[in-house]
Write an enzyme that holds these catalytic residues in place. Structure first.
Site, PDB file in Angstrom:
ATOM      1  N   SER A 149      23.770 -15.632  10.262  1.00 43.62           N
ATOM      2  CA  SER A 149      23.807 -15.262   8.850  1.00 43.62           C
ATOM      3  C   SER A 149      23.026 -13.964   8.611  1.00 43.62           C
ATOM      4  CB  SER A 149      23.211 -16.408   8.019  1.00 43.62           C
ATOM      5  OG  SER A 149      23.275 -16.101   6.655  1.00 43.62           O
ATOM      6  N   LYS A 163      17.844 -16.189   4.974  1.00 43.75           N
ATOM      7  CA  LYS A 163      19.147 -16.807   5.249  1.00 43.75           C
ATOM      8  C   LYS A 163      19.079 -18.315   5.505  1.00 43.75           C
ATOM      9  CE  LYS A 163      21.565 -14.247   4.398  1.00 43.75           C
ATOM     10  NZ  LYS A 163      21.623 -13.762   2.988  1.00 43.75           N
ATOM     11  N   HIS A 180       9.802 -14.642   1.289  1.00 41.25           N
ATOM     12  CA  HIS A 180      10.116 -14.877   2.705  1.00 41.25           C
ATOM     13  C   HIS A 180       8.868 -14.693   3.561  1.00 41.25           C
ATOM     14  CE1 HIS A 180      14.331 -15.179   1.956  1.00 41.25           C
ATOM     15  NE2 HIS A 180      14.572 -13.904   1.778  1.00 41.25           N
TER      16      HIS A 180
HETATM   17  P1  A3P Z   1      25.957 -18.026   5.715  1.00 39.22           P
HETATM   18  O1  A3P Z   1      25.780 -16.565   5.934  1.00 39.22           O
HETATM   19  O2  A3P Z   1      25.824 -18.814   6.990  1.00 39.22           O
HETATM   20  O3  A3P Z   1      27.213 -18.374   4.994  1.00 39.22           O
HETATM   21  P2  A3P Z   1      19.721 -17.099   1.579  1.00 39.22           P
HETATM   22  O4  A3P Z   1      20.010 -17.482   0.178  1.00 39.22           O
HETATM   23  O5  A3P Z   1      18.445 -17.645   2.117  1.00 39.22           O
HETATM   24  O6  A3P Z   1      19.865 -15.617   1.764  1.00 39.22           O
HETATM   25  O7  A3P Z   1      20.813 -17.793   2.491  1.00 39.22           O
HETATM   26  C1  A3P Z   1      22.158 -17.387   2.494  1.00 39.22           C
HETATM   27  C2  A3P Z   1      22.936 -18.369   3.315  1.00 39.22           C
HETATM   28  O8  A3P Z   1      23.020 -19.610   2.608  1.00 39.22           O
HETATM   29  C3  A3P Z   1      24.358 -17.913   3.569  1.00 39.22           C
HETATM   30  O9  A3P Z   1      24.753 -18.523   4.805  1.00 39.22           O
HETATM   31  C4  A3P Z   1      25.060 -18.532   2.381  1.00 39.22           C
HETATM   32  O10 A3P Z   1      26.453 -18.649   2.519  1.00 39.22           O
HETATM   33  C5  A3P Z   1      24.391 -19.905   2.368  1.00 39.22           C
HETATM   34  N1  A3P Z   1      24.530 -20.603   1.078  1.00 39.22           N
HETATM   35  C6  A3P Z   1      24.305 -20.108  -0.155  1.00 39.22           C
HETATM   36  N2  A3P Z   1      24.586 -21.024  -1.091  1.00 39.22           N
HETATM   37  C7  A3P Z   1      25.009 -22.132  -0.428  1.00 39.22           C
HETATM   38  C8  A3P Z   1      25.447 -23.424  -0.845  1.00 39.22           C
HETATM   39  N3  A3P Z   1      25.527 -23.740  -2.124  1.00 39.22           N
HETATM   40  N4  A3P Z   1      25.778 -24.311   0.106  1.00 39.22           N
HETATM   41  C9  A3P Z   1      25.700 -23.999   1.419  1.00 39.22           C
HETATM   42  N5  A3P Z   1      25.294 -22.786   1.868  1.00 39.22           N
HETATM   43  C10 A3P Z   1      24.951 -21.865   0.961  1.00 39.22           C
END
Ligand code: A3P
Length: 305
Positions: free
Chosen positions: A148, A56, A118
């Site tokens: 998240s 996340k 991860h």
């Molecule tokens: P939130 O749950 O806080 O919205 P990962 O890809 O490591 O699983 O992370 C997911 C998190 O990154 C989520 O956070 C998601 O919304 C956010 N995320 C994904 N794409 C994004 C972007 N282009 N800009 C900002 N945040 C992004």
């Protein structure tokens, strides 16, 4: 057979909400633990790039940026497949029999390969160090990360039951969740960059100035980008755009596995959403723990912009 019909025939309940299994003291998906020997002996190639994060932290965002850089800023080329097919998730082994494991997909890919993991630093398969592969690490402040991760546990049926927010926060601090302690993760990779080509990035910096961070990534990958292409990448990877893009928003994963009606994968994409979840006492306690855990490391995080 389509994945949907396979899921209907499968005893899906037996795949869901399973207890993690420890590998070297780190809780991981049981399927990852079962395949650990093959994962540990994965053969990296010198031109592999691996994107490493605690869950996340902005993995998918960084993956799409990296692919856009490689494709010269052409969104059509990035639309060739969902992100998890373009960049295999090294240690992920699906409980669904017909789905190949991340390391198996990676084996069949031509070079240069782009991978995701991860894993904490001590569990990265040794061949990545031996081959001197480039690594991009992305860290996100602990408070937004845990919020998240909580929502992700609610929506993703292969993760254990998260319990209440209060319970989840305690489990997270104790390092009991899949991929273990956030503190060990961010510190371990931070130290590793002293002796290995690791670009260590922060989610908050990417939010604040995406163009600058995209340029850092391009430089690390030794790709020259024009200002125009940098702007195209910024526009293509902005949260709202990615939220509507099926190649990155995980809507291609059946809702029996990722239930986006519970919480969308592209949830908020902000810095500071933790304020909607933490009590003042929880926030102050985590600040104290963080200060202790990160003391002397040189690592600092921003929890608001
Ligand atoms: P939130 O749950 O806080 O919205 P990962 O890809 O490591 O699983 O992370 C997911 C998190 O990154 C989520 O956070 C998601 O919304 C956010 N995320 C994904 N794409 C994004 C972007 N282009 N800009 C900002 N945040 C992004």
């Amino acid at each position: 057979m389509s994945l949907e019909s396979e899921l209907e025939n499968l005893d899906l309940k037996s795949c869901m909400r399973k207890t993690p299994v420890e590998v070297e003291g780190i809780p991981l998906f049981s399927e990852t633990a079962e395949n650990w020997d093959s994962i540990w002996h994965f053969k990296a190639r010198p031109d592999d790039l691996i994107i490493c994060t605690y869950p996340k932290a902005g993995t998918t965002w960084t993956q799409e940026i990296v692919d856009m850089i490689q494709q010269g800023g052409d969104p059509q080329k990035c639309a060739r497949a969902p992100i998890y097919k373009r960049m295999p998730f090294l240690e992920y082994c699906s409980p669904i029999p017909s789905s190949s494991s991340g390391f198996e997909i990676a084996k069949t890919m031509p070079s240069p390969r782009f991978l995701k993991t991860h894993l904490p630093v001590q569990l990265l398969p040794p061949s990545f160090w031996q081959q001197n592969c480039k690594i991009i690490y992305v860290a996100r402040n602990i408070k937004d990360c845990v919020v998240s991760y909580f929502h992700f546990h609610l929506m993703h049926q292969f993760f254990p039951e998260p319990g209440t927010w209060d319970q989840f926060l305690e489990d997270f601090i104790a390092g009991n969740l899949n991929w273990g302690s956030w503190f060990d993760h961010v510190r371990g990779w931070w130290t590793a960059k002293n002796h290995h080509p690791i670009l260590y990035l922060f989610y908050e910096d990417m939010k604040e100035d995406p163009a600058q961070e995209i340029c850092k990534i391009a430089q690390f990958l030794e790709v020259e980008l024009s200002e125009l292409v940098v702007n195209q990448i910024v526009q293509h990877t902005i949260f709202e755009k990615m939220k509507g893009n099926p190649c990155v928003n995980y809507t291609t994963v059946p809702s029996l596995i990722m239930d986006q009606t519970v919480s969308p994968f592209m949830r908020k994409g902000t810095v500071g959403d933790w304020k909607e979840h933490f009590t003042v006492a929880q926030s102050e306690r985590l600040d104290d723990i963080c200060a202790q855990e990160l003391e002397g490391s040189g690592l600092t995080f921003r929890t608001q912009l």
